[in-house]
Design an enzyme around this catalytic site. Structure first.
Site, PDB file in Angstrom:
ATOM      1  N   ILE A  12      31.564  31.947  40.345  1.00 32.21           N
ATOM      2  CA  ILE A  12      32.626  31.406  39.485  1.00 32.21           C
ATOM      3  C   ILE A  12      33.001  29.995  39.959  1.00 32.21           C
ATOM      4  CG2 ILE A  12      34.918  31.827  38.496  1.00 32.21           C
ATOM      5  CD1 ILE A  12      34.491  34.815  39.075  1.00 32.21           C
ATOM      6  N   LEU A  33      28.537  28.850  52.914  1.00 30.93           N
ATOM      7  CA  LEU A  33      27.198  29.215  52.402  1.00 30.93           C
ATOM      8  C   LEU A  33      26.732  30.589  52.900  1.00 30.93           C
ATOM      9  CD1 LEU A  33      25.332  25.763  52.535  1.00 30.93           C
ATOM     10  CD2 LEU A  33      26.506  26.820  50.601  1.00 30.93           C
ATOM     11  N   THR A 116      42.277  39.181  40.190  1.00 30.60           N
ATOM     12  CA  THR A 116      41.382  40.145  39.534  1.00 30.60           C
ATOM     13  C   THR A 116      42.187  41.190  38.779  1.00 30.60           C
ATOM     14  OG1 THR A 116      39.920  42.001  40.017  1.00 30.60           O
ATOM     15  CG2 THR A 116      41.350  41.345  41.779  1.00 30.60           C
ATOM     16  N   TYR A 140      39.892  45.716  48.249  1.00 27.76           N
ATOM     17  CA  TYR A 140      39.617  44.428  47.600  1.00 27.76           C
ATOM     18  C   TYR A 140      40.788  44.053  46.674  1.00 27.76           C
ATOM     19  CZ  TYR A 140      37.969  41.172  44.121  1.00 27.76           C
ATOM     20  OH  TYR A 140      37.893  40.110  43.260  1.00 27.76           O
ATOM     21  N   ASN A 169      35.733  40.990  33.656  1.00 23.41           N
ATOM     22  CA  ASN A 169      34.352  40.971  34.167  1.00 23.41           C
ATOM     23  C   ASN A 169      33.660  39.633  33.910  1.00 23.41           C
ATOM     24  OD1 ASN A 169      35.120  43.841  34.025  1.00 23.41           O
ATOM     25  ND2 ASN A 169      33.032  44.164  34.717  1.00 23.41           N
ATOM     26  N   HIS A 188      26.349  44.174  40.006  1.00 25.03           N
ATOM     27  CA  HIS A 188      26.951  44.058  38.674  1.00 25.03           C
ATOM     28  C   HIS A 188      26.012  44.510  37.564  1.00 25.03           C
ATOM     29  CE1 HIS A 188      29.537  41.223  40.988  1.00 25.03           C
ATOM     30  NE2 HIS A 188      30.422  42.007  40.407  1.00 25.03           N
ATOM     31  N   ASP A 284      36.047  53.931  39.158  1.00 31.17           N
ATOM     32  CA  ASP A 284      35.770  53.236  37.896  1.00 31.17           C
ATOM     33  C   ASP A 284      36.664  53.781  36.781  1.00 31.17           C
ATOM     34  OD1 ASP A 284      33.918  51.221  38.082  1.00 31.17           O
ATOM     35  OD2 ASP A 284      32.180  52.496  37.659  1.00 31.17           O
TER      36      ASP A 284
HETATM   37  N1  UDP Z   1      27.622  50.017  36.002  1.00 33.02           N
HETATM   38  C1  UDP Z   1      26.585  50.930  35.839  1.00 33.02           C
HETATM   39  N2  UDP Z   1      25.489  50.810  36.642  1.00 33.02           N
HETATM   40  C2  UDP Z   1      25.355  49.818  37.591  1.00 33.02           C
HETATM   41  C3  UDP Z   1      26.417  48.894  37.739  1.00 33.02           C
HETATM   42  C4  UDP Z   1      27.541  49.035  36.930  1.00 33.02           C
HETATM   43  O1  UDP Z   1      26.656  51.830  34.994  1.00 33.02           O
HETATM   44  O2  UDP Z   1      24.333  49.782  38.298  1.00 33.02           O
HETATM   45  C5  UDP Z   1      28.838  50.135  35.154  1.00 33.02           C
HETATM   46  C6  UDP Z   1      30.105  50.354  35.960  1.00 33.02           C
HETATM   47  O3  UDP Z   1      30.339  51.729  36.123  1.00 33.02           O
HETATM   48  C7  UDP Z   1      31.150  49.681  35.067  1.00 33.02           C
HETATM   49  C8  UDP Z   1      30.378  48.593  34.340  1.00 33.02           C
HETATM   50  O4  UDP Z   1      29.013  48.917  34.473  1.00 33.02           O
HETATM   51  O5  UDP Z   1      31.614  50.590  34.115  1.00 33.02           O
HETATM   52  C9  UDP Z   1      30.622  47.217  34.931  1.00 33.02           C
HETATM   53  O6  UDP Z   1      30.422  47.284  36.334  1.00 33.02           O
HETATM   54  P1  UDP Z   1      30.319  46.009  37.251  1.00 33.02           P
HETATM   55  O7  UDP Z   1      29.972  46.471  38.635  1.00 33.02           O
HETATM   56  O8  UDP Z   1      29.416  45.007  36.614  1.00 33.02           O
HETATM   57  O9  UDP Z   1      31.764  45.387  37.218  1.00 33.02           O
HETATM   58  P2  UDP Z   1      33.213  46.040  37.584  1.00 33.02           P
HETATM   59  O10 UDP Z   1      33.731  46.592  36.285  1.00 33.02           O
HETATM   60  O11 UDP Z   1      33.002  47.068  38.627  1.00 33.02           O
HETATM   61  O12 UDP Z   1      34.000  44.878  38.049  1.00 33.02           O
END
Ligand code: UDP
Length: 324
Positions: A12, A33, A116, A140, A169, A188, A284
């Site tokens: 970002i 870095l 966040t 976090y 996100n 991600h 989640d």
């Molecule tokens: N996700 C998934 N498989 C992965 C990584 C993420 O199904 O290997 C899902 C995760 O459960 C969430 C969404 O994708 O619902 C976004 O996850 P990410 O880690 O990108 O961002 P977050 O929402 O955790 O900040």
């Protein structure tokens, strides 16, 4: 005008530097870095330092006169923060304190802070407004929440002005392909879906298909990283113009499920993603979507790059030929 960007070699941070430079704002980047990339540093004014060493940081404040600071440096993996809270509390909070204490000493009054939507914890209502209770459920999110409390106290006692930007996100990449997302390890969704399309040996795991959502997978609010970058510039100008300290959500206001992301990337690439269904990932929430009215109203911000196809096309283009 000259701005210090801590962590300007990160994902970002580097896209924000791009936006600052586009507006002819002078930028100085500091980064150690450890996670960032030298190739992502878009200014010649670069100091490879560790902000945890306050004497190194002070040298930068002594060398340049700053009108404001945009502070990105932080550890930002939820899972890692649960396993190693010591690292997160020590380094995220001491990093912020060092920046603030240098600002006090060198009379710099304005700071934009990377926060966040994890400060909200489990959503009690959707879309999430800035007034939603803050109740983070992992270290976090807690470091960002405590960071916001520190900023509030420094505002009250020392007159530091701040804007805390609560990202949903972050996704996508520079449309010209100069910079993009490159995390190690990558956790991600979007880069991993692309990997499952481009790399025959990789299978994506969808974390749960039994949520109470239309297709059973989690819904998230994806915001283009260049829209985030633009918001940092607007927030800074808002403070320099005499605006008051604020906490502001940055999201598109729209939610997309994991399966929708997979399907759209399959359409863009013309290829199939290899995926399997796995267990839910701890912590989640089923749905996270921002109410972004405050950013629009106060900063005159409008997400212009965050159509989901634009986000995914720019991410796909980057991952086809990443520069780092
Ligand atoms: N996700 C998934 N498989 C992965 C990584 C993420 O199904 O290997 C899902 C995760 O459960 C969430 C969404 O994708 O619902 C976004 O996850 P990410 O880690 O990108 O961002 P977050 O929402 O955790 O900040």
């Amino acid at each position: 005008m000259r701005i210090l960007v801590t962590g300007g070699a990160g994902y970002i941070g580097s896209h924000t530097v791009l936006k600052l430079l586009e507006k002819n704002i002078d930028v100085v980047v500091v980064d150690n870095l450890s996670k960032g990339h030298m190739e992502a540093v878009l200014t010649e004014n670069f100091e490879k330092i560790d902000i945890l060493k306050i004497d190194e940081l002070e040298k930068v404040f002594k060398k340049y006169k700053f009108d404001g600071v945009i502070h990105f440096v932080a550890h930002c993996y939820v899972g890692e923060s649960v396993k190693n809270p010591k690292l997160y509390f020590e380094e995220n909070l001491n990093g912020l304190l060092n920046v603030l204490n240098c600002m006090l000493k060198y009379n710099v009054k304005n700071i934009i802070f990377s926060s966040t939507c994890a400060v909200y914890g489990e959503p009690k209502f959707i879309p999430i407004t800035e007034k939603h209770p803050r109740d983070p459920i992992n270290p976090y999110g807690e470091t960002k929440y405590f960071g916001e409390r520190i900023l509030k106290r420094y505002e009250g006692a020392y007159g530091i002005n701040f804007i805390s930007l609560r990202y949903f996100n972050a996704a996508g990449a520079d449309f010209k392909g100069r910079i993009g997302e490159s995390h190690n390890p990558e956790t991600h969704l979007i880069p991993l879906v692309i990997k499952s399309i481009l790399d025959n040996d990789f299978t994506l795991t969808v974390f749960g298909n039994d949520y109470k959502t239309e297709d059973g997978s989690c819904i998230r609010d994806y915001i283009h990283v260049l829209d985030l970058g633009e918001a940092h510039v607007l927030a800074l100008l808002y403070l320099l113009d005499g605006g008051k300290s604020q906490y502001i959500n940055l999201g598109s206001g729209k939610g997309f499920s994991v399966f929708e992301i997979i399907k759209t990337l399959e359409k863009i690439s013309g290829k199939k993603s290899k995926y399997k269904i796995g267990e839910r990932r701890l912590g989640d929430p089923p749905i996270l979507v921002a109410n972004n009215d405050l950013a629009k109203e106060l900063l005159n911000w409008n997400p212009v790059y965050s159509d989901i196809e634009d986000i995914l096309k720019s991410a796909y283009k980057w991952h086809l030929s990443p520069k780092f």
